[in-house]
Design an enzyme around this catalytic site. Structure first.
Site, PDB file in Angstrom:
ATOM      1  N   ASP A  45     -32.141 -10.236 -24.763  1.00 33.25           N
ATOM      2  CA  ASP A  45     -32.343 -11.465 -25.533  1.00 33.25           C
ATOM      3  C   ASP A  45     -32.617 -12.642 -24.601  1.00 33.25           C
ATOM      4  O   ASP A  45     -33.352 -13.562 -24.952  1.00 33.25           O
ATOM      5  CB  ASP A  45     -31.123 -11.736 -26.410  1.00 33.25           C
ATOM      6  CG  ASP A  45     -31.050 -10.755 -27.578  1.00 33.25           C
ATOM      7  OD1 ASP A  45     -32.111 -10.362 -28.087  1.00 33.25           O
ATOM      8  OD2 ASP A  45     -29.942 -10.371 -27.959  1.00 33.25           O
ATOM      9  N   GLU A 128     -29.533 -22.267 -29.018  1.00 30.03           N
ATOM     10  CA  GLU A 128     -28.624 -23.401 -29.154  1.00 30.03           C
ATOM     11  C   GLU A 128     -28.854 -24.383 -28.022  1.00 30.03           C
ATOM     12  O   GLU A 128     -29.563 -24.097 -27.062  1.00 30.03           O
ATOM     13  CB  GLU A 128     -27.151 -22.955 -29.129  1.00 30.03           C
ATOM     14  CG  GLU A 128     -26.534 -22.674 -27.775  1.00 30.03           C
ATOM     15  CD  GLU A 128     -26.949 -21.364 -27.143  1.00 30.03           C
ATOM     16  OE1 GLU A 128     -27.706 -21.416 -26.152  1.00 30.03           O
ATOM     17  OE2 GLU A 128     -26.556 -20.299 -27.630  1.00 30.03           O
ATOM     18  N   ASP A 155     -14.167 -30.046 -24.278  1.00 30.66           N
ATOM     19  CA  ASP A 155     -15.042 -29.452 -23.260  1.00 30.66           C
ATOM     20  C   ASP A 155     -16.515 -29.665 -23.582  1.00 30.66           C
ATOM     21  O   ASP A 155     -17.348 -29.773 -22.691  1.00 30.66           O
ATOM     22  CB  ASP A 155     -14.767 -27.949 -23.134  1.00 30.66           C
ATOM     23  CG  ASP A 155     -13.510 -27.673 -22.310  1.00 30.66           C
ATOM     24  OD1 ASP A 155     -12.839 -28.659 -21.939  1.00 30.66           O
ATOM     25  OD2 ASP A 155     -13.204 -26.502 -22.058  1.00 30.66           O
ATOM     26  N   THR A 166     -25.281 -15.832 -33.341  1.00 29.57           N
ATOM     27  CA  THR A 166     -24.625 -14.627 -32.820  1.00 29.57           C
ATOM     28  C   THR A 166     -24.396 -14.705 -31.304  1.00 29.57           C
ATOM     29  O   THR A 166     -23.861 -13.767 -30.716  1.00 29.57           O
ATOM     30  CB  THR A 166     -25.504 -13.391 -33.114  1.00 29.57           C
ATOM     31  OG1 THR A 166     -26.833 -13.662 -32.639  1.00 29.57           O
ATOM     32  CG2 THR A 166     -25.558 -13.084 -34.591  1.00 29.57           C
ATOM     33  N   TYR A 168     -23.689 -17.874 -28.164  1.00 26.24           N
ATOM     34  CA  TYR A 168     -22.585 -18.732 -27.715  1.00 26.24           C
ATOM     35  C   TYR A 168     -21.738 -19.178 -28.907  1.00 26.24           C
ATOM     36  O   TYR A 168     -20.505 -19.181 -28.865  1.00 26.24           O
ATOM     37  CB  TYR A 168     -23.167 -19.951 -26.989  1.00 26.24           C
ATOM     38  CG  TYR A 168     -22.233 -20.673 -26.053  1.00 26.24           C
ATOM     39  CD1 TYR A 168     -20.847 -20.533 -26.129  1.00 26.24           C
ATOM     40  CD2 TYR A 168     -22.743 -21.524 -25.067  1.00 26.24           C
ATOM     41  CE1 TYR A 168     -20.000 -21.208 -25.253  1.00 26.24           C
ATOM     42  CE2 TYR A 168     -21.904 -22.203 -24.201  1.00 26.24           C
ATOM     43  CZ  TYR A 168     -20.539 -22.050 -24.302  1.00 26.24           C
ATOM     44  OH  TYR A 168     -19.699 -22.720 -23.438  1.00 26.24           O
ATOM     45  N   ASN A 169     -22.386 -19.554 -29.996  1.00 24.44           N
ATOM     46  CA  ASN A 169     -21.681 -20.018 -31.196  1.00 24.44           C
ATOM     47  C   ASN A 169     -20.609 -19.025 -31.651  1.00 24.44           C
ATOM     48  O   ASN A 169     -19.529 -19.421 -32.072  1.00 24.44           O
ATOM     49  CB  ASN A 169     -22.705 -20.261 -32.304  1.00 24.44           C
ATOM     50  CG  ASN A 169     -22.069 -20.498 -33.650  1.00 24.44           C
ATOM     51  OD1 ASN A 169     -21.500 -21.559 -33.898  1.00 24.44           O
ATOM     52  ND2 ASN A 169     -22.150 -19.500 -34.524  1.00 24.44           N
ATOM     53  N   LYS A 170     -20.924 -17.730 -31.546  1.00 24.58           N
ATOM     54  CA  LYS A 170     -19.952 -16.726 -32.006  1.00 24.58           C
ATOM     55  C   LYS A 170     -18.690 -16.753 -31.132  1.00 24.58           C
ATOM     56  O   LYS A 170     -17.581 -16.628 -31.634  1.00 24.58           O
ATOM     57  CB  LYS A 170     -20.573 -15.330 -31.994  1.00 24.58           C
ATOM     58  CG  LYS A 170     -19.596 -14.299 -32.509  1.00 24.58           C
ATOM     59  CD  LYS A 170     -20.139 -12.904 -32.545  1.00 24.58           C
ATOM     60  CE  LYS A 170     -19.121 -11.951 -33.140  1.00 24.58           C
ATOM     61  NZ  LYS A 170     -17.893 -11.842 -32.351  1.00 24.58           N
TER      62      LYS A 170
HETATM   63  P1  NAP Z   1     -26.624 -14.721 -19.752  1.00 22.09           P
HETATM   64  O1  NAP Z   1     -25.280 -15.282 -19.357  1.00 22.09           O
HETATM   65  O2  NAP Z   1     -27.326 -13.833 -18.785  1.00 22.09           O
HETATM   66  O3  NAP Z   1     -26.539 -13.955 -21.175  1.00 22.09           O
HETATM   67  C1  NAP Z   1     -25.638 -14.269 -22.133  1.00 22.09           C
HETATM   68  C2  NAP Z   1     -25.536 -13.140 -23.159  1.00 22.09           C
HETATM   69  O4  NAP Z   1     -25.947 -13.676 -24.439  1.00 22.09           O
HETATM   70  C3  NAP Z   1     -26.391 -11.911 -22.895  1.00 22.09           C
HETATM   71  O5  NAP Z   1     -25.625 -10.760 -23.149  1.00 22.09           O
HETATM   72  C4  NAP Z   1     -27.502 -12.067 -23.901  1.00 22.09           C
HETATM   73  O6  NAP Z   1     -28.083 -10.831 -24.308  1.00 22.09           O
HETATM   74  C5  NAP Z   1     -26.764 -12.685 -25.068  1.00 22.09           C
HETATM   75  N1  NAP Z   1     -27.601 -13.346 -26.066  1.00 22.09           N
HETATM   76  C6  NAP Z   1     -28.643 -14.186 -25.896  1.00 22.09           C
HETATM   77  N2  NAP Z   1     -29.139 -14.588 -27.083  1.00 22.09           N
HETATM   78  C7  NAP Z   1     -28.390 -13.953 -28.027  1.00 22.09           C
HETATM   79  C8  NAP Z   1     -28.403 -13.947 -29.447  1.00 22.09           C
HETATM   80  N3  NAP Z   1     -29.271 -14.698 -30.146  1.00 22.09           N
HETATM   81  N4  NAP Z   1     -27.474 -13.200 -30.103  1.00 22.09           N
HETATM   82  C9  NAP Z   1     -26.571 -12.464 -29.440  1.00 22.09           C
HETATM   83  N5  NAP Z   1     -26.508 -12.424 -28.090  1.00 22.09           N
HETATM   84  C10 NAP Z   1     -27.399 -13.162 -27.398  1.00 22.09           C
HETATM   85  O7  NAP Z   1     -27.558 -15.964 -20.083  1.00 22.09           O
HETATM   86  P2  NAP Z   1     -29.094 -15.983 -20.459  1.00 22.09           P
HETATM   87  O8  NAP Z   1     -29.676 -14.613 -20.417  1.00 22.09           O
HETATM   88  O9  NAP Z   1     -29.705 -17.058 -19.637  1.00 22.09           O
HETATM   89  O10 NAP Z   1     -28.982 -16.470 -21.964  1.00 22.09           O
HETATM   90  C11 NAP Z   1     -28.601 -17.774 -22.285  1.00 22.09           C
HETATM   91  C12 NAP Z   1     -27.706 -17.628 -23.477  1.00 22.09           C
HETATM   92  O11 NAP Z   1     -26.417 -17.249 -23.041  1.00 22.09           O
HETATM   93  C13 NAP Z   1     -27.470 -18.922 -24.202  1.00 22.09           C
HETATM   94  O12 NAP Z   1     -28.480 -19.180 -25.165  1.00 22.09           O
HETATM   95  C14 NAP Z   1     -26.109 -18.692 -24.836  1.00 22.09           C
HETATM   96  O13 NAP Z   1     -26.213 -18.290 -26.192  1.00 22.09           O
HETATM   97  C15 NAP Z   1     -25.503 -17.559 -24.058  1.00 22.09           C
HETATM   98  N6  NAP Z   1     -24.229 -17.987 -23.513  1.00 22.09           N
HETATM   99  C16 NAP Z   1     -23.099 -17.489 -24.105  1.00 22.09           C
HETATM  100  C17 NAP Z   1     -21.858 -17.914 -23.689  1.00 22.09           C
HETATM  101  C18 NAP Z   1     -20.646 -17.361 -24.382  1.00 22.09           C
HETATM  102  O14 NAP Z   1     -20.798 -16.562 -25.300  1.00 22.09           O
HETATM  103  N7  NAP Z   1     -19.458 -17.786 -23.980  1.00 22.09           N
HETATM  104  C19 NAP Z   1     -21.723 -18.839 -22.656  1.00 22.09           C
HETATM  105  C20 NAP Z   1     -22.892 -19.328 -22.070  1.00 22.09           C
HETATM  106  C21 NAP Z   1     -24.147 -18.899 -22.521  1.00 22.09           C
HETATM  107  P3  NAP Z   1     -29.009  -9.935 -23.334  1.00 22.09           P
HETATM  108  O15 NAP Z   1     -28.058  -9.232 -22.429  1.00 22.09           O
HETATM  109  O16 NAP Z   1     -29.690  -9.015 -24.302  1.00 22.09           O
HETATM  110  O17 NAP Z   1     -29.947 -10.840 -22.601  1.00 22.09           O
END
Ligand code: NAP
Length: 278
Positions: A45, A128, A155, A166, A168-170
């Site tokens: 993703d 997001e 924060d 699904t 970060y929001n989740k």
């Molecule tokens: P990353 O840290 O390498 O990946 C973050 C994870 O989010 C990966 O497992 C990615 O899936 C998954 N993801 C991305 N879009 C998604 C979606 N729409 N639904 C479900 N999972 C999803 O960072 P990145 O590859 O640069 O991606 C940036 C995204 O990371 C941001 O948009 C944010 O949503 C997410 N993020 C999440 C958190 C958290 O959950 N605490 C914190 C920071 C950022 P893949 O492995 O398939 O790429």
């Protein structure tokens, strides 16, 4: 049909990209990295987020499709061993049922930054955006439809699209929103609540005809993350958020239901209640 491919850069994704170009050329598809009609993302993703931002200036003219080279993706539904079938369907412009492929359009967030130094600038997010303070906790006033709603301290703030609900929001306990609903969701990241700073505590989902403004207290060093892109800011007056007029387009050569993706990704079992063996 003109296409482009973006991959994650790992060995499998790079090799699949080469295979795709070879098969596509044989089927008369034309590679065009500048003005593609279809963009294929090979990776996860995160790769789709990169593909989206690479072609953001063409989102009204470009549709996306994804092959996942890791676990099942939310944006990428094709498996590596299905690459020939995918090229075939793209070349025929036919779905698995021999009818035209389905086009689905997902809502996006429009965020308009108002900065003291550079004025107003608009960005678009697919998953997001988050706003955090790099020194201390973030302090910001939230107005909904031009009226004060709450004073936030914590924060940070996360504003997601339905398809980003699904991600970060989740993790923040926000609701999952079906991507057919044109809405944006505001979720708090660890808010502090006392008599001065009081927030609702639950996430808010706003419809398309509403907007809200985030007005950070002046003098804070801020980090704005739009999907995977980080921007440091120190002169931000406000961010106005709303559902964007544009949408992102995905081509579906076969069904890829949202709730099925949610079940398989987070609950782990299939439609028979069985856990997959692989
Ligand atoms: P990353 O840290 O390498 O990946 C973050 C994870 O989010 C990966 O497992 C990615 O899936 C998954 N993801 C991305 N879009 C998604 C979606 N729409 N639904 C479900 N999972 C999803 O960072 P990145 O590859 O640069 O991606 C940036 C995204 O990371 C941001 O948009 C944010 O949503 C997410 N993020 C999440 C958190 C958290 O959950 N605490 C914190 C920071 C950022 P893949 O492995 O398939 O790429």
């Amino acid at each position: 049909m003109k296409y482009a491919v973006l991959n994650r850069g790992d060995e499998l994704s790079v090799s699949l990209t080469e295979t795709f170009h070879r098969l596509a050329e044989a089927r008369g598809l034309v590679r065009d990295d500048e003005e593609p009609e279809i963009v294929l993302s090979i990776g996860g993703d995160g790769t789709m987020l990169q593909a989206f931002h690479r072609y953001i200036n063409r989102i009204d003219h470009t549709a996306f499709v994804g092959i996942h080279t890791g676990h099942l993706g939310f944006y990428a539904d094709w498996k590596p061993d299905e690459i020939e079938l995918l090229v075939h369907m793209m070349a025929e412009n036919r779905s698995k049922d021999q009818i035209n492929p389905r086009i689905v359009r997902y809502p996006l967030i429009e965020l308009e930054l108002d900065r003291e130094d550079t004025g107003k600038k608009t960005y678009i997010a697919l998953n997001e955006f988050t706003l955090k303070c790099t020194d201390n906790t973030l302090v910001a006033q939230i107005d909904i439809n031009d009226e004060l709603f709450e004073m936030f301290r914590g924060d940070g703030i996360c504003v997601s699209t339905p398809s980003g609900s699904t991600a970060y929001n989740k993790s923040l306990g926000g609701a999952m929103v079906h991507p057919s609903i044109p809405a944006i969701q505001l979720a708090e990241i660890a808010s502090i609540n006392n008599r001065v700073y009081r927030t609702l505590g639950s996430s808010l989902i706003l419809p398309k005809h509403h907007h809200f403004d985030i007005r950070p207290r002046q003098g804070q060093n801020l980090l704005l993350s739009i999907d995977h892109i980080n921007i440091r800011l120190s002169h931000l007056r406000s961010i106005r958020c709303r559902v964007a007029d544009q949408r992102v387009t995905f081509v579906r050569y076969r069904p890829f239901p949202f709730w099925k993706r949610v079940r398989e990704a987070f609950l782990g079992y299939d439609e028979n209640g069985c856990y997959p063996t692989n």
